[in-house]
Design an enzyme around this catalytic site. Structure first.
Site, mmCIF file in Angstrom:
data_model
loop_
_atom_site.group_PDB
_atom_site.id
_atom_site.type_symbol
_atom_site.label_atom_id
_atom_site.label_comp_id
_atom_site.label_asym_id
_atom_site.label_seq_id
_atom_site.Cartn_x
_atom_site.Cartn_y
_atom_site.Cartn_z
ATOM 1 N N HIS A 69 0.831 -1.204 0.000
ATOM 2 C CA HIS A 69 0.000 0.000 0.000
ATOM 3 C C HIS A 69 0.871 1.262 0.000
ATOM 4 O O HIS A 69 0.397 2.325 0.369
ATOM 5 C CB HIS A 69 -0.923 0.016 1.230
ATOM 6 C CG HIS A 69 -1.931 -1.095 1.213
ATOM 7 N ND1 HIS A 69 -2.203 -1.875 2.310
ATOM 8 C CD2 HIS A 69 -2.715 -1.582 0.218
ATOM 9 C CE1 HIS A 69 -3.128 -2.786 1.998
ATOM 10 N NE2 HIS A 69 -3.454 -2.622 0.726
ATOM 11 N N LYS A 75 -2.744 -2.381 -7.776
ATOM 12 C CA LYS A 75 -3.024 -2.693 -9.190
ATOM 13 C C LYS A 75 -2.496 -4.071 -9.545
ATOM 14 O O LYS A 75 -1.405 -4.457 -9.122
ATOM 15 C CB LYS A 75 -2.304 -1.634 -10.052
ATOM 16 C CG LYS A 75 -2.612 -1.688 -11.503
ATOM 17 C CD LYS A 75 -3.865 -0.920 -11.847
ATOM 18 C CE LYS A 75 -4.317 -1.136 -13.272
ATOM 19 N NZ LYS A 75 -5.017 -2.422 -13.440
ATOM 20 N N LYS A 99 7.348 -4.460 -10.167
ATOM 21 C CA LYS A 99 7.176 -4.083 -11.569
ATOM 22 C C LYS A 99 6.760 -2.613 -11.689
ATOM 23 O O LYS A 99 7.340 -1.845 -12.439
ATOM 24 C CB LYS A 99 6.061 -4.973 -12.127
ATOM 25 C CG LYS A 99 6.012 -5.129 -13.593
ATOM 26 C CD LYS A 99 4.797 -5.933 -14.022
ATOM 27 C CE LYS A 99 4.778 -7.367 -13.557
ATOM 28 N NZ LYS A 99 3.706 -8.160 -14.216
ATOM 29 N N ASP A 104 7.987 3.286 -12.955
ATOM 30 C CA ASP A 104 7.410 4.539 -12.440
ATOM 31 C C ASP A 104 5.905 4.626 -12.635
ATOM 32 O O ASP A 104 5.383 5.656 -13.087
ATOM 33 C CB ASP A 104 8.060 5.754 -13.132
ATOM 34 C CG ASP A 104 9.430 6.045 -12.566
ATOM 35 O OD1 ASP A 104 9.637 5.778 -11.361
ATOM 36 O OD2 ASP A 104 10.295 6.503 -13.328
ATOM 37 N N LYS A 111 -2.938 -8.732 -6.908
ATOM 38 C CA LYS A 111 -3.278 -9.784 -7.882
ATOM 39 C C LYS A 111 -4.528 -10.492 -7.401
ATOM 40 O O LYS A 111 -4.767 -10.598 -6.194
ATOM 41 C CB LYS A 111 -2.141 -10.797 -7.985
ATOM 42 C CG LYS A 111 -2.154 -11.593 -9.259
ATOM 43 C CD LYS A 111 -1.671 -10.721 -10.397
ATOM 44 C CE LYS A 111 -1.283 -11.412 -11.627
ATOM 45 N NZ LYS A 111 -0.451 -10.538 -12.474
ATOM 46 N N SER A 367 -2.075 0.128 -18.646
ATOM 47 C CA SER A 367 -3.214 0.177 -17.715
ATOM 48 C C SER A 367 -3.234 1.514 -16.982
ATOM 49 O O SER A 367 -4.288 2.100 -16.731
ATOM 50 C CB SER A 367 -3.101 -0.935 -16.672
ATOM 51 O OG SER A 367 -3.692 -2.123 -17.140
HETATM 52 N N1 GLU Z 1 -1.751 -8.856 -15.578
HETATM 53 C C1 GLU Z 1 -0.784 -7.934 -16.029
HETATM 54 C C2 GLU Z 1 0.519 -8.103 -15.293
HETATM 55 O O1 GLU Z 1 0.781 -9.120 -14.704
HETATM 56 C C3 GLU Z 1 -1.299 -6.498 -16.053
HETATM 57 C C4 GLU Z 1 -1.687 -5.918 -14.753
HETATM 58 C C5 GLU Z 1 -2.376 -4.566 -14.870
HETATM 59 O O2 GLU Z 1 -2.493 -4.044 -15.946
HETATM 60 O O3 GLU Z 1 -2.806 -4.067 -13.832
HETATM 61 O O4 GLU Z 1 1.379 -7.256 -15.333
#
Ligand code: GLU
Length: 475
Positions: A69, A75, A99, A104, A111, A367
């Site tokens: 957080h 995300k 990631k 950035d 997940k 995204s």
């Molecule tokens: N599922 C994708 C990943 O593992 C995209 C995640 C996203 O766009 O929030 O990076």
């Protein structure tokens, strides 16, 4: 047996990522407690809910994990697979944190997963399950534009994201930002152009960047540049398919493609679009007229090639096959395709591994662009496209007068064109992938780190530490 090992003696997936983290932590001088906080999963929501399928009531097992957080919203994608379990989703959530930091993108990692096999369930029932899962997330405040924003992952796509959005909207009607509760939506439902192919295109940009680094190419006995490089791609889902297409278009040679049912091979190269047409028409890549079948799909990973791209699930390269891998470069399009034991074997062999936490970040990068679009309620390029075209036209007039030359209509068309949404998204993605690559290389050089994975983790952890320090939590 240690607490991180399972009954068969192998390590949990989460522990594998912790090992990579610990290797990087040796290059960072910071209080141990903060590193422990960064590593830990903040919230794990495990749920069971009933869904009526046919005449039976089925109990569905599902998860949403918010790993960090330190930035909000959280995300990460949602996957549908029979392999879904808590350890897997926790690990994939952690990878999302690292990631996002590398590229950035200002999100914490998350997940989700539902333990179903979407290939054996009707779309009506997948819809029922998706909607029920979404309402469970809403009940527990695990979804929302500023809280946690899901996206597609293995076994899910635009269709599922639409259902998630629709369920969210129906329970939160009047929320003007509701569109930003999920990304990877169809364009007509607030999606952004370029999201679908983003992960595959990001993989392409990352590998292309590596192929232009002389020292790296010479270290593995390859020429500089992507043209003519022999590539194998494992997994032809959304990521593998698009990566294969971009590599093919750029002049690389796709010598093998592997799917669940087997692989196909042609040393002279496969025509990617023809293979996909064949797959669509026959339901399998096997028996493609211009290729040899390889029945045991795992054997495709072991073929002679320059670049191997695992683009399916985790742990496909492990201690039992690592020694037989002949690729000089491995690009991790999937999350966690190489186990730590295999990683060490490949490192010793001098294989260059481009790590998942950098290489497949293109999806979440775009995204982020979609989320920003949804919050700003305006399509990219809408405000500036015509303005740019007018400015370009004026500019061109001045040049023509100055040079006393008329520019051809074709050239004019190209120069005058204002940016469309797809142009802006792709250039933003390209820039992000190029920057990320060079930041990792700089750290690798300055700290004399031997591999890209550890350097990528150092970059990521440093950025997260920086966020915590700015939050003032750890002065
Ligand atoms: N599922 C994708 C990943 O593992 C995209 C995640 C996203 O766009 O929030 O990076």
């Amino acid at each position: 047996m240690s607490k991180n090992q399972n009954k068969t003696g192998s390590y949990s997936f989460f522990h594998c990522i912790e090992k990579n983290f610990d290797k990087a932590a040796q290059f960072i001088s910071i209080e141990k407690g903060l590193l422990e906080q960064i590593k830990a999963c903040n919230s794990v929501y495990r749920m069971h809910f009933p869904v009526k399928i046919g005449k039976e009531i089925k109990v569905i097992e599902a998860y949403r994990v918010q790993h960090s957080h330190h930035k909000l919203p959280c995300k990460g994608g949602i996957r549908y697979s029979m392999k879904v379990n808590q350890d897997e989703i926790m690990t994939l959530a952690a990878l999302m944190t690292y990631k996002c930091a590398i590229v950035d993108v200002p999100f914490g990692g998350a997940k989700g997963g539902i333990k179903i096999d979407p290939q054996t369930i009707s779309s009506e029932n997948i819809e029922k399950i998706t909607r029920r899962y979404t309402s469970e997330l809403i009940k527990k405040n695990f979804i929302g534009p500023g809280i946690d924003v899901p996206a597609p992952d293995y076994g899910t796509g635009e269709r599922e994201m639409s259902w998630i959005f629709d369920t969210f909207l129906s329970l939160r009607s009047g929320d003007v930002d509701a569109l930003a509760c999920v990304t990877g939506k169809p364009i007509s439902q607030g999606g952004v152009r370029g999201r679908k192919e983003a992960t595959g295109l990001g993989v392409f940009y990352g590998i292309r960047e590596l192929c232009h680094v002389k020292e790296d190419m010479y270290s593995v006995g390859l020429d500089v540049g992507l043209v003519g490089k022999k590539i194998i791609i494992q997994g032809l889902g959304n990521v593998g398919y698009h990566a294969a297409s971009f590599f093919h278009e750029s002049g690389a040679i796709i010598i093998a493609l592997a799917e669940r049912e087997g692989a196909i091979y042609n040393e002279k190269g496969l025509n990617v679009s023809k293979v996909f047409l064949h797959l669509k028409n026959n339901g399998s890549i096997l028996n493609f007229p211009e290729a040899k079948n390889i029945k045991n799909t795992e054997k495709a990973l072991e073929l002679e090639c320059d670049i191997l791209i695992p683009a399916a699930l985790e742990n496909v390269i492990h201690k039992n096959n690592a020694n037989r891998i002949k690729a000089k470069i491995i690009g991790e399009a999937a999350n966690g395709p190489i186990t730590p034991e295999a990683d060490e074997i490949l490192d010793k062999k001098g294989v260059i591994i481009v790590p998942d936490i950098y290489l497949n970040a293109g999806g979440v990068t775009v995204s982020y662009f979609e989320w920003l679009k949804n919050l700003s309620h305006v399509r990219y390029g809408r405000m500036e496209k015509k303005f740019r075209e007018n400015v370009n036209a004026e500019f061109l007039k001045v040049i023509e007068t100055f040079c006393k030359k008329t520019i051809s209509i074709e050239e004019k068309k190209m120069i005058l064109r204002g940016p469309r949404e797809i142009d802006l998204v792709r250039s933003g993605l390209e820039d992000t992938m190029i920057n990320g690559f060079h930041k990792i290389c700089d750290i690798k050089k300055s700290l004399k780190i031997e591999n890209m994975r550890t350097a990528a983790f150092v970059l990521s952890i440093n950025k997260i530490i920086d966020s915590y320090e700015r939050l003032g939590i750890f002065p």
